[in-house]
Motif scaffolding. Structure first.
Motif, PDB file in Angstrom:
ATOM      1  N   LEU A  88     -99.526  -4.343  51.396  1.00  0.00           N
ATOM      2  CA  LEU A  88     -99.583  -5.772  51.676  1.00  0.00           C
ATOM      3  C   LEU A  88     -98.226  -6.447  51.505  1.00  0.00           C
ATOM      4  CD1 LEU A  88    -102.619  -5.041  51.384  1.00  0.00           C
ATOM      5  CD2 LEU A  88    -102.954  -7.278  50.301  1.00  0.00           C
ATOM      6  N   ALA A  89     -97.634  -6.318  50.326  1.00  0.00           N
ATOM      7  CA  ALA A  89     -96.407  -7.054  50.020  1.00  0.00           C
ATOM      8  C   ALA A  89     -95.281  -6.811  51.029  1.00  0.00           C
ATOM      9  CB  ALA A  89     -95.941  -6.716  48.605  1.00  0.00           C
ATOM     10  N   PRO A  90     -95.062  -5.563  51.504  1.00  0.00           N
ATOM     11  CA  PRO A  90     -93.952  -5.366  52.450  1.00  0.00           C
ATOM     12  C   PRO A  90     -94.195  -5.961  53.838  1.00  0.00           C
ATOM     13  CG  PRO A  90     -94.560  -3.301  51.352  1.00  0.00           C
ATOM     14  CD  PRO A  90     -95.666  -4.282  51.102  1.00  0.00           C
ATOM     15  N   ARG A  91     -95.440  -6.302  54.169  1.00  0.00           N
ATOM     16  CA  ARG A  91     -95.775  -6.717  55.535  1.00  0.00           C
ATOM     17  C   ARG A  91     -96.095  -8.202  55.665  1.00  0.00           C
ATOM     18  NH1 ARG A  91    -100.390  -2.526  57.383  1.00  0.00           N
ATOM     19  NH2 ARG A  91    -100.068  -3.611  59.377  1.00  0.00           N
ATOM     20  N   VAL A  92     -96.303  -8.876  54.570  1.00  0.00           N
ATOM     21  CA  VAL A  92     -96.847 -10.227  54.639  1.00  0.00           C
ATOM     22  C   VAL A  92     -95.923 -11.189  55.378  1.00  0.00           C
ATOM     23  CG1 VAL A  92     -95.994 -10.709  52.282  1.00  0.00           C
ATOM     24  CG2 VAL A  92     -97.731 -12.187  53.304  1.00  0.00           C
ATOM     25  N   GLU A  93     -94.630 -11.176  55.076  1.00  0.00           N
ATOM     26  CA  GLU A  93     -93.731 -12.139  55.701  1.00  0.00           C
ATOM     27  C   GLU A  93     -93.641 -11.906  57.209  1.00  0.00           C
ATOM     28  OE1 GLU A  93     -92.551 -14.770  54.435  1.00  0.00           O
ATOM     29  OE2 GLU A  93     -93.003 -14.393  52.329  1.00  0.00           O
ATOM     30  N   GLU A  94     -93.568 -10.633  57.614  1.00  0.00           N
ATOM     31  CA  GLU A  94     -93.481 -10.308  59.036  1.00  0.00           C
ATOM     32  C   GLU A  94     -94.670 -10.880  59.809  1.00  0.00           C
ATOM     33  OE1 GLU A  94     -94.134  -6.414  61.923  1.00  0.00           O
ATOM     34  OE2 GLU A  94     -93.763  -6.129  59.766  1.00  0.00           O
ATOM     35  N   HIS A  95     -95.882 -10.619  59.328  1.00  0.00           N
ATOM     36  CA  HIS A  95     -97.068 -11.025  60.070  1.00  0.00           C
ATOM     37  C   HIS A  95     -97.349 -12.522  59.951  1.00  0.00           C
ATOM     38  CE1 HIS A  95     -98.414  -7.108  61.489  1.00  0.00           C
ATOM     39  NE2 HIS A  95     -98.070  -6.610  60.324  1.00  0.00           N
ATOM     40  N   GLU A  96     -97.088 -13.108  58.793  1.00  0.00           N
ATOM     41  CA  GLU A  96     -97.317 -14.544  58.660  1.00  0.00           C
ATOM     42  C   GLU A  96     -96.326 -15.339  59.509  1.00  0.00           C
ATOM     43  OE1 GLU A  96     -99.740 -16.237  57.291  1.00  0.00           O
ATOM     44  OE2 GLU A  96    -100.774 -14.485  56.491  1.00  0.00           O
ATOM     45  N   THR A 152    -102.626 -12.386  45.378  1.00  0.00           N
ATOM     46  CA  THR A 152    -101.294 -12.556  44.811  1.00  0.00           C
ATOM     47  C   THR A 152    -100.230 -12.012  45.757  1.00  0.00           C
ATOM     48  OG1 THR A 152    -102.218 -12.404  42.581  1.00  0.00           O
ATOM     49  CG2 THR A 152     -99.851 -12.062  42.790  1.00  0.00           C
ATOM     50  N   ARG A 153    -100.600 -11.008  46.551  1.00  0.00           N
ATOM     51  CA  ARG A 153     -99.655 -10.441  47.520  1.00  0.00           C
ATOM     52  C   ARG A 153     -99.812 -11.058  48.906  1.00  0.00           C
ATOM     53  NH1 ARG A 153    -101.048  -7.877  42.693  1.00  0.00           N
ATOM     54  NH2 ARG A 153     -99.588  -6.155  42.230  1.00  0.00           N
ATOM     55  N   TRP A 154    -101.073 -11.347  49.328  1.00  0.00           N
ATOM     56  CA  TRP A 154    -101.283 -11.809  50.697  1.00  0.00           C
ATOM     57  C   TRP A 154    -102.597 -12.567  50.756  1.00  0.00           C
ATOM     58  CZ3 TRP A 154    -100.175  -8.050  55.347  1.00  0.00           C
ATOM     59  CH2 TRP A 154    -100.115  -8.787  56.541  1.00  0.00           C
ATOM     60  N   GLY A 157    -101.581 -22.583  57.652  1.00  0.00           N
ATOM     61  CA  GLY A 157    -101.268 -21.346  56.948  1.00  0.00           C
ATOM     62  C   GLY A 157    -102.276 -20.266  57.292  1.00  0.00           C
ATOM     63  N   LEU A 158    -102.225 -19.166  56.537  1.00  0.00           N
ATOM     64  CA  LEU A 158    -103.098 -18.006  56.791  1.00  0.00           C
ATOM     65  C   LEU A 158    -102.983 -17.564  58.251  1.00  0.00           C
ATOM     66  CD1 LEU A 158    -106.310 -19.032  54.808  1.00  0.00           C
ATOM     67  CD2 LEU A 158    -104.240 -17.941  53.938  1.00  0.00           C
ATOM     68  N   HIS A 159    -101.758 -17.414  58.721  1.00  0.00           N
ATOM     69  CA  HIS A 159    -101.502 -17.174  60.137  1.00  0.00           C
ATOM     70  C   HIS A 159    -101.862 -15.775  60.608  1.00  0.00           C
ATOM     71  CE1 HIS A 159     -98.300 -20.569  59.825  1.00  0.00           C
ATOM     72  NE2 HIS A 159     -99.452 -21.046  60.258  1.00  0.00           N
ATOM     73  N   ALA A 160    -101.887 -14.798  59.704  1.00  0.00           N
ATOM     74  CA  ALA A 160    -102.031 -13.409  60.139  1.00  0.00           C
ATOM     75  C   ALA A 160    -103.459 -13.045  60.516  1.00  0.00           C
ATOM     76  CB  ALA A 160    -101.523 -12.465  59.051  1.00  0.00           C
ATOM     77  N   VAL A 161    -104.427 -13.797  60.056  1.00  0.00           N
ATOM     78  CA  VAL A 161    -105.834 -13.537  60.387  1.00  0.00           C
ATOM     79  C   VAL A 161    -106.347 -14.714  61.195  1.00  0.00           C
ATOM     80  CG1 VAL A 161    -108.154 -13.138  59.489  1.00  0.00           C
ATOM     81  CG2 VAL A 161    -106.173 -12.135  58.328  1.00  0.00           C
ATOM     82  N   PRO A 162    -106.807 -14.475  62.433  1.00  0.00           N
ATOM     83  CA  PRO A 162    -107.175 -15.592  63.308  1.00  0.00           C
ATOM     84  C   PRO A 162    -108.442 -16.310  62.854  1.00  0.00           C
ATOM     85  CG  PRO A 162    -107.777 -13.503  64.333  1.00  0.00           C
ATOM     86  CD  PRO A 162    -106.996 -13.162  63.093  1.00  0.00           C
ATOM     87  N   TYR A 220     -84.352 -25.221  47.845  1.00  0.00           N
ATOM     88  CA  TYR A 220     -84.702 -23.884  48.315  1.00  0.00           C
ATOM     89  C   TYR A 220     -86.212 -23.731  48.490  1.00  0.00           C
ATOM     90  CZ  TYR A 220     -79.891 -22.438  47.414  1.00  0.00           C
ATOM     91  OH  TYR A 220     -78.523 -22.318  47.440  1.00  0.00           O
ATOM     92  N   GLY A 221     -86.965 -24.435  47.668  1.00  0.00           N
ATOM     93  CA  GLY A 221     -88.410 -24.343  47.780  1.00  0.00           C
ATOM     94  C   GLY A 221     -88.944 -24.906  49.068  1.00  0.00           C
ATOM     95  N   TYR A 222     -88.161 -25.776  49.696  1.00  0.00           N
ATOM     96  CA  TYR A 222     -88.583 -26.410  50.947  1.00  0.00           C
ATOM     97  C   TYR A 222     -88.199 -25.578  52.168  1.00  0.00           C
ATOM     98  CZ  TYR A 222     -89.798 -30.414  53.919  1.00  0.00           C
ATOM     99  OH  TYR A 222     -90.389 -31.252  54.836  1.00  0.00           O
ATOM    100  N   THR A 223     -87.485 -24.491  51.931  1.00  0.00           N
ATOM    101  CA  THR A 223     -87.064 -23.625  53.030  1.00  0.00           C
ATOM    102  C   THR A 223     -87.949 -22.382  53.086  1.00  0.00           C
ATOM    103  OG1 THR A 223     -85.545 -22.204  51.761  1.00  0.00           O
ATOM    104  CG2 THR A 223     -84.699 -24.335  52.533  1.00  0.00           C
ATOM    105  N   ARG A 224     -87.856 -21.672  54.203  1.00  0.00           N
ATOM    106  CA  ARG A 224     -88.607 -20.437  54.362  1.00  0.00           C
ATOM    107  C   ARG A 224     -87.871 -19.229  53.797  1.00  0.00           C
ATOM    108  NH1 ARG A 224     -91.912 -20.899  60.129  1.00  0.00           N
ATOM    109  NH2 ARG A 224     -92.947 -22.877  59.605  1.00  0.00           N
ATOM    110  N   ASP A 225     -86.785 -19.472  53.108  1.00  0.00           N
ATOM    111  CA  ASP A 225     -86.090 -18.378  52.438  1.00  0.00           C
ATOM    112  C   ASP A 225     -86.872 -17.876  51.230  1.00  0.00           C
ATOM    113  OD1 ASP A 225     -84.017 -18.594  54.260  1.00  0.00           O
ATOM    114  OD2 ASP A 225     -82.884 -20.007  53.012  1.00  0.00           O
ATOM    115  N   PHE A 226     -87.749 -18.718  50.719  1.00  0.00           N
ATOM    116  CA  PHE A 226     -88.613 -18.360  49.589  1.00  0.00           C
ATOM    117  C   PHE A 226     -90.062 -18.598  50.010  1.00  0.00           C
ATOM    118  CE2 PHE A 226     -84.556 -19.122  47.630  1.00  0.00           C
ATOM    119  CZ  PHE A 226     -84.495 -18.214  46.588  1.00  0.00           C
ATOM    120  N   PRO A 227     -91.008 -17.858  49.419  1.00  0.00           N
ATOM    121  CA  PRO A 227     -92.397 -17.948  49.891  1.00  0.00           C
ATOM    122  C   PRO A 227     -93.178 -19.151  49.376  1.00  0.00           C
ATOM    123  CG  PRO A 227     -92.249 -16.340  48.123  1.00  0.00           C
ATOM    124  CD  PRO A 227     -90.839 -16.787  48.415  1.00  0.00           C
ATOM    125  N   VAL A 228     -92.596 -19.954  48.474  1.00  0.00           N
ATOM    126  CA  VAL A 228     -93.425 -20.995  47.851  1.00  0.00           C
ATOM    127  C   VAL A 228     -93.868 -22.062  48.853  1.00  0.00           C
ATOM    128  CG1 VAL A 228     -92.652 -20.657  45.478  1.00  0.00           C
ATOM    129  CG2 VAL A 228     -91.328 -22.147  47.008  1.00  0.00           C
TER     130      VAL A 228
END
Length: 379
Positions: A27-35, A81-83, A203-208, A341-349
């Protein structure tokens, strides 16, 4: 960080360890790509099914894990916690299996349940309609008796895994009134069934999430679960458990936001010190940690009541309310800790904050939860 969990058995501890391993690897390695790309993680739910994570609360005789809800919910939290999207879809799948397990005949369960619990068939829950969300009694989608089955006509809305699921727990009207709604185990592919484009969600973009359009699709008679007119009873019996699932997912999301904020605060310096050493930030993080711990305790209390056969409907609403409000507050505070930084997509928050909002809405809005709780107090 890994939560130090109080688990009832060594087997449960092994299950949590397995879940963490799978979540970190798959999960953790793929979440950013798919979201970010809003693409579906093909094959991921089959992986979770092979690991036994999609049928944890159901009996071993059908291929389930025979785990108490107390343990299952902590598995969901680890996944969230991961996705969060994957955890929510896992909760919905478990919810979609409930009508067949709790109200189906033995022949129906033997035919369909093993594949569902093994992750060979992924489920969706089709209760809501465009004008009937929390007011389930006002459903208008119809299932009219025909030779050998039912002809379904109407529109359903807000279906997690819509267009991707292999089956749907479908609720449709077979007669007028509140006793006129029935439940069906509908196949994901049927002549006369089409799906809308995925909703453009926050949000929750990876699951339609989609609408479903039933244009005279015919379901075989053995697709009816329970008796005609029993649909709302079936739907409401499952929703308490579904609310606990969302409570656990929300807690996992809040934990992820807390972990990111703490890691950042330990590394970032200002005025010659780590920002976590400044009392204003340290106390904010302390409040976030206390809120996450309290949310976890709330859903575990409800789950343990369920596992012991005690009434838990009010506690399920309390857990859904507390945990999802906590997720919204903690994810918002995590953005604040990270500042610009929290307002950017560089971090997941920022993603966590967007994902938290829906937690307050589905499985009954938090206003509905307050209504359930207040009615319980007045009874």
């Amino acid at each position: 960080m890994d939560v130090d969990r109080l688990l009832p058995t060594p087997e449960a501890a092994d299950l949590i360890a397995l879940t963490r391993e799978i979540a970190d690897k798959e999960l953790a390695p793929r979440v950013e790509e798919h979201e970010n790309a809003e693409t579906y993680p093909e094959g991921l739910f089959a992986t979770l099914g092979r690991a036994g994570l999609l049928g944890l609360v159901y009996p071993e005789e059908y291929g389930g894990g025979a785990q108490p809800y107390e343990v299952y919910l902590q598995v969901l939290e680890e996944l969230a916690t991961r996705w969060a999207a994957v955890a929510v879809a896992t909760s919905v799948h478990t919810l979609a299996c409930h009508p067949l397990y709790a109200f189906g005949t033995e022949a129906q369960k033997e035919r369909w349940l093993p594949a569902m619990l093994a992750g060979e068939a992924i489920g969706g829950y089709s209760l809501s309609e465009p004008q009937a969300g929390s007011d389930a009694a006002s459903l208008t989608c119809k299932a009219e008796p025909v030779d050998g089955g039912y002809r379904v006509t109407g529109t359903k809305a807000w279906i997690t895994h819509g267009g991707k699921a292999d089956f749907y727990a479908l609720f449709a009207r077979t007669a007028p009134g509140t006793r006129g709604v029935s439940c069906f185990l509908a196949p994901g592919a049927a002549d006369g069934l089409t799906f809308g484009a995925p909703e453009r969600k926050m949000g929750l973009h990876a699951v339609p999430t989609t609408a479903a359009y039933w244009d005279g699709a015919v379901l075989d008679a053995d697709r009816l679960i329970g008796a005609e007119g029993q649909g709302l009873q079936i739907a409401f019996s499952a929703l308490d458990c579904g609310r606990l699932g969302i409570a656990a997912c929300a807690t996992g999301l809040a934990q992820a936001a807390l972990d990111t904020a703490v890691a950042y605060a330990n590394e970032r310096t200002a005025f010659g010190r780590r920002i976590i050493d400044h009392q204003g930030l340290g106390f904010l993080l302390a409040d976030m940690a206390a809120a996450v711990d309290s949310a976890r305790a709330t859903y575990l209390d409800a789950a343990r009541r369920r596992d012991r056969g005690r009434p838990f409907s009010r506690q399920a609403s309390v857990a859904k309310l507390v945990c999802t409000d906590t997720a919204m507050k903690v994810t918002t505070d995590a953005v604040q800790v990270l500042g610009g930084y929290g307002y950017t997509r560089d971090f997941p928050v920022e993603r966590y904050m967007r994902e938290a909002k829906i937690m307050q809405i589905f499985e009954g809005t938090n206003q509905i939860q307050r209504l359930v709780i207040s009615r319980g107090l007045a009874a």
